[in-house]
Design a protein around this motif. Structure first.
Motif, PDB file in Angstrom:
ATOM      1  N   GLU A   1       0.830  -1.205   0.000  1.00 15.40           N
ATOM      2  CA  GLU A   1       0.000   0.000   0.000  1.00 15.40           C
ATOM      3  C   GLU A   1       0.866   1.257   0.000  1.00 15.40           C
ATOM      4  O   GLU A   1       0.598   2.227  -0.712  1.00 15.40           O
ATOM      5  N   ARG A   2       1.913   1.220   0.780  1.00 19.35           N
ATOM      6  CA  ARG A   2       2.775   2.399   0.921  1.00 19.35           C
ATOM      7  C   ARG A   2       3.610   2.624  -0.335  1.00 19.35           C
ATOM      8  O   ARG A   2       3.630   3.710  -0.896  1.00 19.35           O
ATOM      9  N   ASP A   3       4.340   1.600  -0.767  1.00 20.04           N
ATOM     10  CA  ASP A   3       5.180   1.709  -1.962  1.00 20.04           C
ATOM     11  C   ASP A   3       5.597   0.301  -2.365  1.00 20.04           C
ATOM     12  O   ASP A   3       6.593  -0.234  -1.873  1.00 20.04           O
ATOM     13  N   ALA A   4       4.836  -0.277  -3.279  1.00 18.24           N
ATOM     14  CA  ALA A   4       5.052  -1.669  -3.641  1.00 18.24           C
ATOM     15  C   ALA A   4       6.431  -1.894  -4.259  1.00 18.24           C
ATOM     16  O   ALA A   4       7.131  -2.847  -3.931  1.00 18.24           O
ATOM     17  N   LEU A   5       6.827  -1.011  -5.164  1.00 12.61           N
ATOM     18  CA  LEU A   5       8.113  -1.194  -5.837  1.00 12.61           C
ATOM     19  C   LEU A   5       9.267  -1.116  -4.851  1.00 12.61           C
ATOM     20  O   LEU A   5      10.192  -1.931  -4.890  1.00 12.61           O
ATOM     21  N   ARG A   6       9.218  -0.145  -3.958  1.00 14.70           N
ATOM     22  CA  ARG A   6      10.287   0.004  -2.968  1.00 14.70           C
ATOM     23  C   ARG A   6      10.369  -1.229  -2.067  1.00 14.70           C
ATOM     24  O   ARG A   6      11.457  -1.709  -1.739  1.00 14.70           O
ATOM     25  N   ALA A   7       9.195  -1.735  -1.669  1.00 13.87           N
ATOM     26  CA  ALA A   7       9.180  -2.905  -0.802  1.00 13.87           C
ATOM     27  C   ALA A   7       9.821  -4.106  -1.484  1.00 13.87           C
ATOM     28  O   ALA A   7      10.667  -4.801  -0.908  1.00 13.87           O
ATOM     29  N   HIS A   8       9.443  -4.363  -2.730  1.00 16.60           N
ATOM     30  CA  HIS A   8      10.015  -5.506  -3.453  1.00 16.60           C
ATOM     31  C   HIS A   8      11.492  -5.275  -3.759  1.00 16.60           C
ATOM     32  O   HIS A   8      12.288  -6.228  -3.734  1.00 16.60           O
ATOM     33  N   ALA A   9      11.844  -4.046  -4.062  1.00 19.87           N
ATOM     34  CA  ALA A   9      13.251  -3.752  -4.360  1.00 19.87           C
ATOM     35  C   ALA A   9      14.129  -4.067  -3.166  1.00 19.87           C
ATOM     36  O   ALA A   9      15.193  -4.683  -3.294  1.00 19.87           O
ATOM     37  N   ARG A  10      13.678  -3.676  -1.994  1.00 20.01           N
ATOM     38  CA  ARG A  10      14.504  -3.876  -0.803  1.00 20.01           C
ATOM     39  C   ARG A  10      14.464  -5.314  -0.301  1.00 20.01           C
ATOM     40  O   ARG A  10      15.499  -5.894   0.029  1.00 20.01           O
ATOM     41  N   VAL A  11      13.279  -5.895  -0.233  1.00 14.87           N
ATOM     42  CA  VAL A  11      13.153  -7.220   0.358  1.00 14.87           C
ATOM     43  C   VAL A  11      13.559  -8.312  -0.630  1.00 14.87           C
ATOM     44  O   VAL A  11      14.279  -9.250  -0.281  1.00 14.87           O
ATOM     45  N   GLU A  12      13.101  -8.204  -1.862  1.00 13.29           N
ATOM     46  CA  GLU A  12      13.346  -9.250  -2.854  1.00 13.29           C
ATOM     47  C   GLU A  12      14.684  -9.081  -3.560  1.00 13.29           C
ATOM     48  O   GLU A  12      15.421 -10.057  -3.756  1.00 13.29           O
ATOM     49  N   LEU A  13      15.026  -7.844  -3.945  1.00 14.27           N
ATOM     50  CA  LEU A  13      16.215  -7.620  -4.761  1.00 14.27           C
ATOM     51  C   LEU A  13      17.414  -7.114  -3.967  1.00 14.27           C
ATOM     52  O   LEU A  13      18.540  -7.152  -4.461  1.00 14.27           O
ATOM     53  N   GLY A  14      17.168  -6.615  -2.753  1.00 13.35           N
ATOM     54  CA  GLY A  14      18.261  -6.048  -1.979  1.00 13.35           C
ATOM     55  C   GLY A  14      18.775  -4.745  -2.550  1.00 13.35           C
ATOM     56  O   GLY A  14      19.959  -4.422  -2.429  1.00 13.35           O
ATOM     57  N   ILE A  15      17.885  -3.977  -3.192  1.00  9.11           N
ATOM     58  CA  ILE A  15      18.259  -2.720  -3.846  1.00  9.11           C
ATOM     59  C   ILE A  15      17.476  -1.577  -3.207  1.00  9.11           C
ATOM     60  O   ILE A  15      16.279  -1.712  -2.955  1.00  9.11           O
ATOM     61  N   ASP A  16      18.165  -0.460  -2.953  1.00  8.22           N
ATOM     62  CA  ASP A  16      17.479   0.762  -2.539  1.00  8.22           C
ATOM     63  C   ASP A  16      17.300   1.613  -3.792  1.00  8.22           C
ATOM     64  O   ASP A  16      18.290   2.092  -4.356  1.00  8.22           O
ATOM     65  N   PRO A  17      16.065   1.811  -4.262  1.00  6.65           N
ATOM     66  CA  PRO A  17      15.857   2.574  -5.501  1.00  6.65           C
ATOM     67  C   PRO A  17      16.404   3.994  -5.450  1.00  6.65           C
ATOM     68  O   PRO A  17      16.692   4.588  -6.491  1.00  6.65           O
ATOM     69  N   ASP A  18      16.552   4.549  -4.258  1.00  5.29           N
ATOM     70  CA  ASP A  18      17.063   5.908  -4.127  1.00  5.29           C
ATOM     71  C   ASP A  18      18.589   5.964  -4.059  1.00  5.29           C
ATOM     72  O   ASP A  18      19.169   7.044  -4.085  1.00  5.29           O
ATOM     73  N   GLU A  19      19.226   4.808  -3.946  1.00  5.33           N
ATOM     74  CA  GLU A  19      20.678   4.798  -3.795  1.00  5.33           C
ATOM     75  C   GLU A  19      21.305   3.755  -4.719  1.00  5.33           C
ATOM     76  O   GLU A  19      22.028   2.867  -4.278  1.00  5.33           O
ATOM     77  N   LEU A  20      21.024   3.864  -6.006  1.00 10.03           N
ATOM     78  CA  LEU A  20      21.658   2.976  -6.967  1.00 10.03           C
ATOM     79  C   LEU A  20      23.146   3.298  -7.037  1.00 10.03           C
ATOM     80  O   LEU A  20      23.562   4.435  -6.814  1.00 10.03           O
ATOM     81  N   THR A  21      23.944   2.292  -7.333  1.00 12.06           N
ATOM     82  CA  THR A  21      25.381   2.504  -7.418  1.00 12.06           C
ATOM     83  C   THR A  21      25.711   3.562  -8.461  1.00 12.06           C
ATOM     84  O   THR A  21      25.096   3.615  -9.523  1.00 12.06           O
ATOM     85  N   ASN A  22      26.674   4.406  -8.145  1.00 12.56           N
ATOM     86  CA  ASN A  22      27.043   5.518  -9.020  1.00 12.56           C
ATOM     87  C   ASN A  22      28.436   5.268  -9.606  1.00 12.56           C
ATOM     88  O   ASN A  22      29.432   5.298  -8.880  1.00 12.56           O
TER      89      ASN A  22
END
Length: 246
Positions: free
Chosen positions: A137-158
């Motif tokens: 409900e809050r942010d589906a993509l962010r939840a899956h990114a962090r829990v499933e993929l181990g990625i923070d969408p706001d802090e992609l590698t630079n």
């Protein structure tokens, strides 16, 4: 909590590669990379200038070789890191795009998947389902990114950050043997360089071991022994070439 959104207080241990938590884990990774980059700069440049010093006592020749090695090594490190991290970033973006598409096309299956992932972390099935629904409900993509993929969408590698960090770390390490070999008088040049380099390698070995939560003594011994061997081999080769008039 590196793998969960704020308010997801019921989840337990994070993935093993994020044991220090999101921000702290990232900082430690950068510190380790900086220490290793500096270590590479010390060893490679020390080997180069000591080898040249074995062949000639001309300060200008040694300085020229050392500067060339410093620039070549730092640029190579920066370019390699840029390519590597760019590939990683592309993979992260592709994974996020796929996750976004799956959330749009099969939201119920993705909700079940998130529930399973949370349950696998130690939550009861009912609590995992409730947490998954709230996170979705809050942010589906962010939840899956962090829990499933181990990625923070706001802090992609630079890749630019990584390239500059590698360039600066290698340069900082390389400056030590370069200055140690050209500043002292000719009679003290080799001794000062060897002692300075071995001391610096002991420090980088200690630092890398502490940052990686590993045993300090073996790391320091390996680092110092490797650097000493590199300098001995290149000095011997330089001395032989110098004696042969090459």
């Amino acid at each position: 909590m590196s793998d969960q959104a704020p308010g997801e207080g019921g989840t337990t241990a994070p993935d093993h590669d994020e044991a220090h938590g999101g921000a702290l884990g990232t900082r430690l990774n950068w510190l380790r990379a900086a220490v290793l980059g500096a270590n590479d700069g010390i060893v490679s440049t020390a080997g180069l200038v000591v080898g040249v010093a074995g062949a000639t006592s001309e300060r200008a020749t040694i300085l020229t070789a050392g500067l060339a090695g410093l620039l070549a090594g730092s640029m190579s490190m920066a370019a390699g890191e840029y390519v590597s991290v760019s590939t990683q970033r592309d993979s992260e973006k592709a994974a996020l795009a796929m996750e976004k598409r799956e959330l749009r096309e099969q939201p119920e299956a993705e909700l079940t998947e998130l529930t399973d992932l949370l349950a696998a972390r130690g939550l009861s099935r009912d609590v995992a389902r409730e947490a998954a629904e709230q996170l979705t409900e809050r942010d589906a993509l962010r939840a899956h990114a962090r829990v499933e993929l181990g990625i923070d969408p706001d802090e992609l590698t630079n890749p630019w950050h990584a390239a500059w960090a590698s360039f600066l770390a290698f340069t900082a390490g390389a400056l030590l043997p370069l200055l140690a070999i050209v500043l002292p008088p000719a009679a003290l040049r080799l001794g000062v360089t060897v002692l300075s380099v071995l001391g610096a390698l002991a420090l980088t070995g200690f630092s890398s071991a502490r940052l990686g939560a590993a045993a300090v003594r073996p790391a320091v011994v390996r680092n110092v022994a490797g650097g000493a061997l590199a300098m001995a081999v290149t000095y011997g080769a330089g001395a032989l070439l110098g004696a042969a008039g090459v």
